[in-house]
Design an enzyme around this catalytic site. Structure first.
Site, mmCIF file in Angstrom:
data_model
loop_
_atom_site.group_PDB
_atom_site.id
_atom_site.type_symbol
_atom_site.label_atom_id
_atom_site.label_comp_id
_atom_site.label_asym_id
_atom_site.label_seq_id
_atom_site.Cartn_x
_atom_site.Cartn_y
_atom_site.Cartn_z
ATOM 1 N N LYS A 1 93.025 -7.599 73.969
ATOM 2 C CA LYS A 1 93.383 -6.317 74.586
ATOM 3 C C LYS A 1 93.761 -5.287 73.504
ATOM 4 O O LYS A 1 93.926 -5.644 72.320
ATOM 5 C CB LYS A 1 94.537 -6.550 75.565
ATOM 6 C CG LYS A 1 94.151 -7.375 76.791
ATOM 7 C CD LYS A 1 95.392 -7.587 77.667
ATOM 8 C CE LYS A 1 95.058 -8.219 78.994
ATOM 9 N NZ LYS A 1 96.287 -8.376 79.829
ATOM 10 N N TYR B 1 90.072 -6.054 87.328
ATOM 11 C CA TYR B 1 91.415 -6.205 87.894
ATOM 12 C C TYR B 1 91.486 -5.848 89.378
ATOM 13 O O TYR B 1 92.560 -5.508 89.884
ATOM 14 C CB TYR B 1 92.406 -5.365 87.085
ATOM 15 C CG TYR B 1 92.676 -5.939 85.700
ATOM 16 C CD1 TYR B 1 93.221 -7.214 85.546
ATOM 17 C CD2 TYR B 1 92.405 -5.208 84.546
ATOM 18 C CE1 TYR B 1 93.475 -7.744 84.290
ATOM 19 C CE2 TYR B 1 92.649 -5.730 83.279
ATOM 20 C CZ TYR B 1 93.191 -7.001 83.159
ATOM 21 O OH TYR B 1 93.447 -7.530 81.920
ATOM 22 N N PHE C 1 102.066 -2.262 89.196
ATOM 23 C CA PHE C 1 101.667 -2.145 87.789
ATOM 24 C C PHE C 1 100.191 -1.798 87.617
ATOM 25 O O PHE C 1 99.719 -1.648 86.496
ATOM 26 C CB PHE C 1 101.994 -3.448 87.038
ATOM 27 C CG PHE C 1 101.296 -4.679 87.564
ATOM 28 C CD1 PHE C 1 100.007 -5.015 87.144
ATOM 29 C CD2 PHE C 1 101.935 -5.525 88.466
ATOM 30 C CE1 PHE C 1 99.366 -6.147 87.624
ATOM 31 C CE2 PHE C 1 101.300 -6.671 88.957
ATOM 32 C CZ PHE C 1 100.001 -6.971 88.536
ATOM 33 N N ARG D 1 92.882 -20.497 78.568
ATOM 34 C CA ARG D 1 94.156 -20.178 79.247
ATOM 35 C C ARG D 1 95.315 -20.884 78.544
ATOM 36 O O ARG D 1 96.402 -20.313 78.403
ATOM 37 C CB ARG D 1 94.100 -20.580 80.724
ATOM 38 C CG ARG D 1 93.112 -19.802 81.572
ATOM 39 C CD ARG D 1 93.512 -18.366 81.852
ATOM 40 N NE ARG D 1 94.724 -18.242 82.620
ATOM 41 C CZ ARG D 1 95.115 -17.084 83.194
ATOM 42 N NH1 ARG D 1 94.371 -15.977 83.086
ATOM 43 N NH2 ARG D 1 96.235 -17.011 83.839
ATOM 44 N N ASN E 1 100.234 -7.834 76.464
ATOM 45 C CA ASN E 1 100.295 -9.288 76.284
ATOM 46 C C ASN E 1 99.039 -9.849 75.599
ATOM 47 O O ASN E 1 98.653 -10.988 75.801
ATOM 48 C CB ASN E 1 100.610 -10.004 77.600
ATOM 49 C CG ASN E 1 99.545 -9.802 78.656
ATOM 50 O OD1 ASN E 1 98.563 -9.102 78.426
ATOM 51 N ND2 ASN E 1 99.726 -10.408 79.801
ATOM 52 N N HIS F 1 93.254 -11.386 77.467
ATOM 53 C CA HIS F 1 92.827 -11.723 78.830
ATOM 54 C C HIS F 1 91.924 -12.943 78.770
ATOM 55 O O HIS F 1 91.152 -13.091 77.826
ATOM 56 C CB HIS F 1 92.041 -10.555 79.449
ATOM 57 C CG HIS F 1 91.320 -10.936 80.714
ATOM 58 N ND1 HIS F 1 91.950 -10.942 81.932
ATOM 59 C CD2 HIS F 1 90.055 -11.371 80.942
ATOM 60 C CE1 HIS F 1 91.080 -11.359 82.861
ATOM 61 N NE2 HIS F 1 89.921 -11.619 82.283
ATOM 62 N N GLU G 1 83.240 -12.063 85.633
ATOM 63 C CA GLU G 1 83.698 -11.206 84.531
ATOM 64 C C GLU G 1 82.632 -11.107 83.425
ATOM 65 O O GLU G 1 82.470 -10.039 82.819
ATOM 66 C CB GLU G 1 85.031 -11.735 83.991
ATOM 67 C CG GLU G 1 86.141 -11.563 85.031
ATOM 68 C CD GLU G 1 87.464 -12.225 84.665
ATOM 69 O OE1 GLU G 1 87.611 -12.735 83.530
ATOM 70 O OE2 GLU G 1 88.363 -12.239 85.534
#
Ligand code: IDP
Ligand code: MG
Length: 134
Positions: free
Chosen positions: A11, A51, A59, A87, A114, A117, A128
């Site tokens: 990100k 998303y 958010f 993950r 964070n 992704h 995706e």
């Protein structure tokens, strides 16, 4: 466990703060193969498609603004159990709760920033990959 492909993305904060090399190194050390990779912006359409499950949450608007705020590294990676492996390398969504040694535990700043992704299932991965590399 079969060989899988997953979508993962460093990100804007991860790129801005200089973590590209370290993250790719961790993937390769874990036996994952980089199949596709691009350093570029996320378009608003890609952000909304990626998303969609979060639309309407408090958010959401901030998340779309943030993920389109600067270049990211878009990747398709493959390997045995690649979805769960990425993950696990990422760590928990909230960097404050992510274990040391995970990407978010080591480099994450806040819930909004964070670092990374990763697709959460093989179905998400397929969708995706289509959004970002279709
Ligand atoms: P994940 O990235 O670990 O799959 P998700 O729950 O799918 O986590 O949320 C997607 C992204 O939305 C997170 O990575 C984070 O950047 C952002 N996010 C999720 N929950 C919050 C929140 O409560 N506040 C701010 N940002 C959030
Ligand atoms: Mg998610």
């Amino acid at each position: 466990m079969a060989v899988q492909k997953t979508y993962t993305m460093i990100k804007p904060d991860g790129v801005r703060n200089g973590h590209i090399g370290e993250i790719i190194n961790r993937f390769e050390r874990a036996g994952l193969k980089i199949e596709e990779m691009r350093l570029e912006m996320v378009t608003p359409a890609q952000a909304k498609a990626n998303y969609a499950e979060h639309e309407g949450k408090p958010f959401y608007d901030g998340l779309i603004d943030y993920v389109t705020s600067g270049p990211v590294v878009k990747m398709v990676v493959s390997g045995e159990g690649a979805v769960a492996k990425v993950r696990a390398l990422m760590g928990s969504t909230n960097p404050a709760e992510a274990a040391p040694g995970t990407i978010r535990g080591d480099f994450g700043l806040t819930m909004d920033e964070n670092v990374i992704h990763g697709s959460d299932s093989t179905e998400s991965a397929e969708r995706e990959i289509g959004v970002f590399f279709g």
